[in-house]
Design a protein around this motif. Structure first.
Motif, PDB file in Angstrom:
ATOM      1  N   ALA A 188      60.745  -2.765 -15.787  1.00 33.60           N
ATOM      2  CA  ALA A 188      59.556  -2.474 -14.991  1.00 33.60           C
ATOM      3  C   ALA A 188      58.573  -3.621 -15.163  1.00 33.60           C
ATOM      4  N   THR A 189      57.713  -3.791 -14.179  1.00 36.88           N
ATOM      5  CA  THR A 189      56.704  -4.845 -14.199  1.00 36.88           C
ATOM      6  C   THR A 189      55.377  -4.259 -13.744  1.00 36.88           C
ATOM      7  N   VAL A 190      54.307  -4.712 -14.363  1.00 38.96           N
ATOM      8  CA  VAL A 190      52.975  -4.340 -13.919  1.00 38.96           C
ATOM      9  C   VAL A 190      52.161  -5.617 -13.744  1.00 38.96           C
TER      10      VAL A 190
ATOM     11  N   SER B 217      56.540  -7.727 -17.773  1.00 38.51           N
ATOM     12  CA  SER B 217      57.767  -6.955 -17.557  1.00 38.51           C
ATOM     13  C   SER B 217      58.226  -6.395 -18.884  1.00 38.51           C
TER      14      SER B 217
ATOM     15  N   ASP C   5      62.871  -9.937 -10.684  1.00 41.12           N
ATOM     16  CA  ASP C   5      63.404  -8.736 -11.323  1.00 41.12           C
ATOM     17  C   ASP C   5      64.202  -7.841 -10.380  1.00 41.12           C
TER      18      ASP C   5
ATOM     19  N   THR D 188      62.967  -5.672  -8.434  1.00 38.95           N
ATOM     20  CA  THR D 188      62.217  -4.451  -8.168  1.00 38.95           C
ATOM     21  C   THR D 188      60.738  -4.802  -8.059  1.00 38.95           C
TER      22      THR D 188
ATOM     23  N   PRO E 168      56.724  -4.528  -8.682  1.00 38.43           N
ATOM     24  CA  PRO E 168      55.926  -4.066  -9.815  1.00 38.43           C
ATOM     25  C   PRO E 168      55.477  -2.617  -9.623  1.00 38.43           C
ATOM     26  N   VAL E 169      55.367  -1.894 -10.722  1.00 36.16           N
ATOM     27  CA  VAL E 169      54.913  -0.515 -10.671  1.00 36.16           C
ATOM     28  C   VAL E 169      53.436  -0.491 -10.301  1.00 36.16           C
TER      29      VAL E 169
ATOM     30  N   PRO F 108      51.107   1.515 -17.105  1.00 37.38           N
ATOM     31  CA  PRO F 108      52.129   1.778 -18.116  1.00 37.38           C
ATOM     32  C   PRO F 108      51.545   2.654 -19.228  1.00 37.38           C
TER      33      PRO F 108
END
Length: 177
Positions: A2-4, A16, A43, A45, A47-48, A52
């Motif tokens: 996951a990435t923010v 990530s 990645d 996907t 970023p969220v 987090p």
């Protein structure tokens, strides 16, 4: 993975992670959308959008505070370097021991890694650092203490700003010998 993407005093950063371990970080950029697109491509996907939790939320909070001048060595942040060559992992381990306000030379890092004639290899490892700031490659200087090449957005200006935030003395100053 996951990435923010999150804002800091210096601009947008991205982080990530897998589980509770950081796998990548992007130093501040002025265009958060470009940063999101780059991480999504890297990645696979996007970023969220939600914040987090747990250890990753604590890491984001610490990074924001650090870049605002509330210094933290960030060594407590768990990293996943499983895809990184062993020599680079050793270099990164050494670099993580260099605290805010301190610097080390490429040659010194090479010697500590048991490869005293490998300063250029250390430089290549720094250029491929997947987790800058947490692995503080900005604290590695040339033998003359000058700020040579820095591959992050903003180049040497970013390196200089980060060293200034950390109240580091002696960088960019000429040496007697």
């Amino acid at each position: 993975m996951a990435t923010v993407v999150f804002d800091t005093e210096l601009g947008a950063c991205a982080l990530s992670w897998v589980g509770d371990a950081v796998t990548g970080f992007a130093l501040p950029e002025s265009d958060p959308e470009q940063l999101r697109a780059r991480f999504a491509e890297r990645d696979g996907t996007p970023p969220v959008t939600e914040a987090p939790a747990g250890a990753i939320a604590a890491a984001v909070t610490a990074i924001r505070a650090h870049l605002a001048g509330e210094l933290d060595d960030l060594r407590w942040i768990a990293l996943d370097l499983s895809g990184v060559p062993q020599f680079h992992r050793e270099i990164y381990r050494i670099i993580r021991e260099v605290g805010p306000g301190r610097t080390i030379g490429y040659g010194e890092v090479a010697a500590l890694a048991g490869a005293p004639r490998s300063a250029q290899a250390v430089g290549r490892a720094m250029g491929r650092n997947p987790i800058p700031l947490i692995i503080p490659c900005h604290r590695v200087l040339a033998a003359d203490h000058a700020l040579h090449g820095f591959s992050a957005p903003g180049g040497i200006d970013t390196k200089q700003r980060m060293l200034a935030i950390e109240r580091t003395s002696g960088f960019g100053e000429p040496t007697l010998f």
